[in-house]
Scaffold this motif. Structure first.
Motif, short mmCIF file in Angstrom:
data_model
loop_
_atom_site.label_atom_id
_atom_site.label_comp_id
_atom_site.label_asym_id
_atom_site.label_seq_id
_atom_site.Cartn_x
_atom_site.Cartn_y
_atom_site.Cartn_z
N PRO A 1 -11.92 -4.27 -13.10
CA PRO A 1 -13.18 -3.46 -12.81
C PRO A 1 -13.00 -2.94 -11.30
N ASP A 2 -13.87 -1.94 -10.97
CA ASP A 2 -14.21 -1.60 -9.62
C ASP A 2 -12.73 -1.17 -8.87
N ALA A 3 -11.99 -0.36 -9.80
CA ALA A 3 -10.76 0.07 -9.51
C ALA A 3 -10.66 0.90 -8.44
N PRO A 4 -10.00 0.90 -7.35
CA PRO A 4 -9.68 1.79 -6.05
C PRO A 4 -8.76 2.99 -6.58
N LEU A 5 -8.97 4.06 -5.95
CA LEU A 5 -8.14 5.11 -6.00
C LEU A 5 -7.12 5.21 -5.06
N PHE B 1 2.37 -0.13 0.92
CA PHE B 1 1.81 0.78 2.03
C PHE B 1 0.71 1.42 1.22
N ALA B 2 -0.16 0.94 0.49
CA ALA B 2 -1.30 1.72 -0.16
C ALA B 2 -2.50 2.13 0.76
N LEU B 3 -2.77 3.32 0.63
CA LEU B 3 -3.99 3.84 1.13
C LEU B 3 -4.96 4.15 0.30
N GLU B 4 -6.14 3.16 0.11
CA GLU B 4 -7.03 3.24 -1.22
C GLU B 4 -8.40 3.65 -0.62
N ILE B 5 -9.16 4.17 -1.57
CA ILE B 5 -10.73 4.78 -1.76
C ILE B 5 -11.22 3.49 -2.88
N PHE C 1 -14.22 7.27 -15.29
CA PHE C 1 -15.24 6.95 -16.20
C PHE C 1 -16.84 7.20 -15.86
N HIS C 2 -17.00 7.81 -14.58
CA HIS C 2 -18.23 8.03 -13.93
C HIS C 2 -19.01 6.97 -13.84
N ASP C 3 -18.29 5.71 -13.50
CA ASP C 3 -18.94 4.38 -13.30
C ASP C 3 -18.33 3.65 -12.24
N PRO C 4 -18.74 3.53 -11.10
CA PRO C 4 -17.83 2.89 -10.13
C PRO C 4 -17.41 1.24 -10.46
#
Length: 453
Positions: free
Chosen positions: A260-264, A279-283, A292-295
């Motif tokens: 859940p709460d998956a970052p981009l 080396f991930a840069l995440e939001i 899913f329009h649900d954070p």
């Protein structure tokens, strides 16, 4: 090289080559028609010259596209007989409709090319409209068939055989609308920016050239709205994939574990062995929100399926980011051009905009190729998602590396010819200064058009 890899590579090369001409065949006729309509409204012969030049370019690219498309149709039957044996009765209808649209386009293109002084100006314009509509329809029907491979429906599977086939339901599959919309907008954006980029580059050398100025305006008129709308259609496609093809989404975003709460992840490198993105840069929360329009929504990871059913994660991941990055650039350039046009600025003398548009010339096609890599590689190892695997669909015939090499050389030869023909076509564009006005009303004939420049 194994026969399976040779067959997949041959299809990849064939599709990568053909899709360029398919995309141009969708959008180029629209610019051709817009140029002719501007001539009919204004009487300026530059628009007539544009319409005729773009019509000739459309004919060249249509011919090569017909050759590469015919090769593709043979390859489907020869390389993937088990796929065609299973899917043929189900997706035969969209392929048949695509053939009908293709022949309609060919007929009206002939009328358009040879009917300038033989039919009325109104009938001639409508012949061009028929070319534009049938070209778009042809692309849509092919995409619908591909969408079915991603979201198969319209049949029942009994003992490995498709029964109770409903071709209409197959065409109305869950992926049809999102894929067709996304691909059609991509065609307009890619072709429009390619044409605009060429003329922007030439305007950097000769800002007063009326021919290139008018061509730039019409090309941006086609490209800019499509580029701005493309991210919205991309969101629609991504939401469909999140529900119906979660493994493809997991590969595109390198989501190795369901969470859940998956970052981009904006950038990084997926390490399949360690099952992490280096080396991930995440939001934070952004992927759950976009998908899913649900954070706080749960995003399925690659751990939900056996390792043997994972696609090539690095290839899908990189292709997806190339597509998104290039699409974002095109949308920003489109908004910039629209803002300047709204302010009634002279686009041909804004050198920074011209440089940005010239840089965008190949980018639309890069985005199209990357997008199809996401679509096709992300579905692997399935040729029909969840129904038939690619390794089970390939022909048992050995020695497939031979046709792969042969057809690759053929495409290289055709590509060189096309580039040469288009280069000759472009460098002969007229050098008409903007201050020099001329008027040639519709019906003046071929002779007047030739003397106007």
């Amino acid at each position: 090289m194994s026969d399976l890899l040779a067959a997949r590579s041959q299809m990849a090369v064939s599709l990568a080559f053909h899709i360029v001409f398919a995309v141009i065949g969708i959008a180029m006729p629209l610019m051709m028609v817009l140029a002719e309509r501007r001539w009919q409204v204004t009487g300026h012969a530059i628009y007539l010259d544009l319409a005729k030049r773009w019509a000739k370019g459309t004919a060249i690219l249509f011919a090569v596209g017909a050759v590469s498309g015919t090769v593709l149709s043979f390859e489907l039957g020869l390389l993937w007989p088990k796929f065609m044996g299973f899917a043929g009765p189900i997706i035969g209808m969209p392929f048949s409709l695509e053939g009908f649209a293709f022949f309609t386009e060919a007929i009206f293109l002939g009328i358009y090319l040879y009917g300038w002084d033989r039919i009325s100006s109104r009938a001639h314009l409508w012949a061009g409209v028929a070319v534009a509509v049938s070209g778009t329809a042809s692309g849509v029907f092919v995409v619908i068939a591909n969408a079915w491979m991603n979201a198969p429906t319209g049949f029942e599977l009994v003992n490995g055989q498709a029964v109770n086939v409903d071709p209409i339901a197959a065409m109305a599959n869950a992926a049809a609308v999102s894929q067709a919309l996304h691909m059609t907008l991509a065609a307009y954006a890619a072709t429009g920016f390619a044409v605009a980029g060429i003329h922007a580059f030439l305007l950097l050398k000769d800002p007063a050239n009326a021919f290139h100025r008018r061509a730039l305006e019409i090309a941006l008129l086609v490209a800019a709205p499509a580029a701005v709308l493309q991210p919205l259609s991309g969101d629609l496609s991504a939401r469909h994939i999140a529900v119906h093809q979660p493994v493809k989404l997991a590969a595109a975003e390198a989501v190795f574990r369901t969470q859940p709460d998956a970052p981009l992840t904006l950038v990084g490198w997926p390490d399949v062995a360690l099952q992490e993105t280096r080396f991930a840069l995440e939001i934070p929360y952004a992927l759950s929100l976009l998908a899913f329009h649900d954070p706080h929504a749960v995003v399925q990871g690659l751990d939900a399926v056996p390792r043997a059913e994972w696609p090539n994660v690095p290839a899908v991941y990189v292709s997806f980011r190339v597509m998104v990055a290039v699409g974002t650039y095109l949308a920003l350039v489109a908004l910039w051009a629209a803002w300047l046009a709204w302010r009634r600025a002279d686009l041909a003398h804004n050198r920074w905009l011209l440089r940005a548009v010239a840089l965008a010339a190949p980018m639309g096609f890069i985005a199209v190729e990357a997008g199809w890599m996401v679509t096709e590689l992300g579905r692997q190892p399935w040729v029909i998602y969840g129904v038939l695997k690619t390794q089970d669909a390939v022909t048992p015939m050995p020695g497939l590396v031979v046709p792969f090499v042969t057809f690759t050389l053929l495409y290289c030869f055709l590509g060189v010819i096309v580039v040469w023909l288009l280069y000759r076509h472009i460098i002969r564009s007229p050098a008409v200064p903007e201050w020099r006005g001329f008027y040639m009303p519709p019906g003046s004939g071929e002779r007047g058009a030739g003397s106007s420049t």
